[in-house]
Write a protein that holds these residues in place. Structure first.
Motif, PDB file in Angstrom:
ATOM      1  N   CYS A  95      -5.139   5.030  -3.967  1.00 24.82           N
ATOM      2  CA  CYS A  95      -6.000   5.582  -5.020  1.00 24.82           C
ATOM      3  C   CYS A  95      -6.178   7.072  -4.746  1.00 24.82           C
ATOM      4  O   CYS A  95      -6.843   7.447  -3.779  1.00 24.82           O
ATOM      5  CB  CYS A  95      -7.346   4.861  -5.029  1.00 24.82           C
ATOM      6  N   HIS A  96      -5.589   7.913  -5.585  1.00 20.77           N
ATOM      7  CA  HIS A  96      -5.515   9.334  -5.285  1.00 20.77           C
ATOM      8  C   HIS A  96      -6.059  10.211  -6.407  1.00 20.77           C
ATOM      9  O   HIS A  96      -6.153   9.800  -7.561  1.00 20.77           O
ATOM     10  CB  HIS A  96      -4.063   9.743  -5.023  1.00 20.77           C
ATOM     11  N   TYR A 195      -9.380  -0.300  -1.448  1.00 19.94           N
ATOM     12  CA  TYR A 195      -8.856   0.985  -1.902  1.00 19.94           C
ATOM     13  C   TYR A 195      -8.692   1.923  -0.700  1.00 19.94           C
ATOM     14  O   TYR A 195      -9.520   1.943   0.204  1.00 19.94           O
ATOM     15  CB  TYR A 195      -9.788   1.597  -2.946  1.00 19.94           C
ATOM     16  N   LYS A 196      -7.622   2.696  -0.726  1.00 17.79           N
ATOM     17  CA  LYS A 196      -7.330   3.590   0.390  1.00 17.79           C
ATOM     18  C   LYS A 196      -6.726   4.892  -0.129  1.00 17.79           C
ATOM     19  O   LYS A 196      -6.209   4.949  -1.246  1.00 17.79           O
ATOM     20  CB  LYS A 196      -6.375   2.931   1.386  1.00 17.79           C
ATOM     21  N   GLY A 206      -1.533   3.329   5.994  1.00 14.83           N
ATOM     22  CA  GLY A 206      -1.980   2.001   6.399  1.00 14.83           C
ATOM     23  C   GLY A 206      -3.317   1.625   5.806  1.00 14.83           C
ATOM     24  O   GLY A 206      -4.124   2.476   5.430  1.00 14.83           O
ATOM     25  N   ILE A 207      -3.584   0.324   5.763  1.00 14.51           N
ATOM     26  CA  ILE A 207      -4.822  -0.188   5.188  1.00 14.51           C
ATOM     27  C   ILE A 207      -6.020   0.041   6.110  1.00 14.51           C
ATOM     28  O   ILE A 207      -7.168   0.026   5.667  1.00 14.51           O
ATOM     29  CB  ILE A 207      -4.668  -1.699   4.866  1.00 14.51           C
ATOM     30  N   GLY A 236       4.675  -6.342   0.394  1.00 15.18           N
ATOM     31  CA  GLY A 236       4.246  -5.205  -0.415  1.00 15.18           C
ATOM     32  C   GLY A 236       5.190  -4.018  -0.337  1.00 15.18           C
ATOM     33  O   GLY A 236       6.347  -4.137   0.067  1.00 15.18           O
ATOM     34  N   GLN A 237       4.675  -2.851  -0.713  1.00 12.53           N
ATOM     35  CA  GLN A 237       5.502  -1.637  -0.820  1.00 12.53           C
ATOM     36  C   GLN A 237       4.835  -0.448  -0.137  1.00 12.53           C
ATOM     37  O   GLN A 237       3.626  -0.388  -0.077  1.00 12.53           O
ATOM     38  CB  GLN A 237       5.746  -1.305  -2.294  1.00 12.53           C
ATOM     39  N   ALA A 238       5.565   0.490   0.331  1.00  9.42           N
ATOM     40  CA  ALA A 238       6.973   0.337   0.684  1.00  9.42           C
ATOM     41  C   ALA A 238       7.028  -0.092   2.152  1.00  9.42           C
ATOM     42  O   ALA A 238       6.180   0.313   2.952  1.00  9.42           O
ATOM     43  CB  ALA A 238       7.716   1.653   0.490  1.00  9.42           C
ATOM     44  N   SER A 239       8.023  -0.891   2.475  1.00  9.29           N
ATOM     45  CA  SER A 239       8.091  -1.398   3.848  1.00  9.29           C
ATOM     46  C   SER A 239       8.209  -0.272   4.863  1.00  9.29           C
ATOM     47  O   SER A 239       7.726  -0.390   5.995  1.00  9.29           O
ATOM     48  CB  SER A 239       9.271  -2.362   3.991  1.00  9.29           C
ATOM     49  N   SER A 240       8.824   0.839   4.470  1.00  9.47           N
ATOM     50  CA  SER A 240       9.061   1.956   5.384  1.00  9.47           C
ATOM     51  C   SER A 240       7.823   2.784   5.661  1.00  9.47           C
ATOM     52  O   SER A 240       7.782   3.532   6.648  1.00  9.47           O
ATOM     53  CB  SER A 240      10.138   2.868   4.790  1.00  9.47           C
ATOM     54  N   HIS A 241       6.817   2.671   4.819  1.00 10.95           N
ATOM     55  CA  HIS A 241       5.644   3.534   4.945  1.00 10.95           C
ATOM     56  C   HIS A 241       4.342   2.729   5.002  1.00 10.95           C
ATOM     57  O   HIS A 241       3.805   2.504   6.084  1.00 10.95           O
ATOM     58  CB  HIS A 241       5.628   4.565   3.816  1.00 10.95           C
ATOM     59  N   CYS A 242       3.849   2.276   3.874  1.00 14.95           N
ATOM     60  CA  CYS A 242       2.513   1.670   3.870  1.00 14.95           C
ATOM     61  C   CYS A 242       2.483   0.285   4.507  1.00 14.95           C
ATOM     62  O   CYS A 242       1.510  -0.065   5.170  1.00 14.95           O
ATOM     63  CB  CYS A 242       1.969   1.637   2.445  1.00 14.95           C
TER      64      CYS A 242
END
Length: 304
Positions: A95-96, A195-196, A206-207, A236-242
């Motif tokens: 959420c940005h 929300y993050k 990360g959460i 979820g998305q994206a495996s490489s980042h979040c």
């Protein structure tokens, strides 16, 4: 009669702004499913769904992840097959705002131009005057970059505007949302939305926590919730980042408690990496498996 998967999810409308959610009908189908309320079962199972949002969906998203559409289909099929054993779902949502340190609007170069998406901005480049913060917060930005780089975190990448608060791109993908609330009605639970990423001075892949922030915020509520489940599945998305950052943060918190880390399974066919990160993501996930004893499996292999 029990609702079929096709009664709930329209596969043709996955990753489509045209989907009609018909949530009242979905809830009625869930209520008629005849499932045992989750609170009455002895074994508790959690799905942690990371950023299953429109802006990460191929074909419609501003930061689309290749493979995300098929990931949603497999994830919703897994949720349907395991309806009577899946206790709860926790969803994280990016959420940005426009003015955040990883968006183009934050930065100006020596010609007063904003950076293009996917530009990497380093501490050295800002210290040398190649970039400055458009809002005058250059010193605060340098603090972030210094701490980011000195702790070995990912470099600051300028992302396309994504998941802007209140926009369609920030919403959960609609067909996943249908299955989420079908499950909620069937099992008599309320899904938890986390929300993050709202701190303008930081990234939060990360959460659990940001890459760096002055206050050192940790989402203890989510960490405590995870401990309460006998099995935790992550997608979820994206495996490489979040997804990767969420898994790393959870596992680091519980690194001394193998009884928790061994309960965690990554649904590898329900997540995809940003292009160019395929091999590094696979390597990092394997490293987590070796260090913490997590499982990495395909959703089609798991019947709860």
């Amino acid at each position: 009669m029990k609702a079929t998967y096709d009664d709930i999810v329209d596969v043709q409308h996955i990753a489509s702004f045209d989907s009609n959610e018909k949530m009242g009908e979905i809830l009625a189908l869930g209520q008629a499913a005849g499932s045992l309320p989750a609170a009455q079962e002895a074994r508790r199972t959690l799905l942690l769904a990371i950023d299953v949002q429109n802006d990460f969906m191929e074909g419609i998203g501003s930061l689309a992840v290749p493979g995300s559409r098929a990931d949603v289909q497999r994830l919703t099929q897994w949720m349907y097959r395991n309806l009577n054993a899946l206790s709860q779902v926790i969803c994280s949502l990016d959420c940005h705002a426009i003015m955040q340190i990883f968006h183009p609007a934050w930065w100006l170069d020596q010609d007063n131009k904003h950076p293009d998406p996917f530009t990497i901005i380093t501490y050295e480049a800002v210290a040398r005057g190649m970039w400055r913060a458009a809002n005058g917060e250059t010193d605060r930005s340098l603090e972030y970059l210094f701490n980011l780089e000195s702790s070995g975190k990912k470099q600051l990448c300028i992302w396309p505007y994504h998941c802007l608060e209140g926009t369609a791109g920030a919403k959960l993908e609609s067909e996943f949302t249908k299955m989420l609330y079908f499950h909620a009605a069937a099992r008599r639970v309320t899904p938890k939305l986390v929300y993050k990423g709202q701190d303008p001075y930081s990234e939060m892949y990360g959460i659990i926590q940001a890459e760096y922030d002055r206050d050192g915020f940790v989402n203890q509520e989510v960490l405590d919730a995870i401990r309460e489940y006998d099995a935790i599945y992550i997608a979820g998305q994206a495996s490489s980042h979040c997804v990767l950052a969420s898994a790393e943060q959870i596992l680091a918190h519980y690194e001394s408690d193998r009884s928790v880390t061994s309960r965690i399974t990554l649904l590898e066919d329900c997540m995809s990496p940003i292009g160019g990160f395929e091999e590094s993501t696979k390597h990092q996930f394997n490293r987590l498996r070796e260090r913490y004893g997590i499982q990495i499996r395909k959703s089609t292999e798991i019947l709860l």
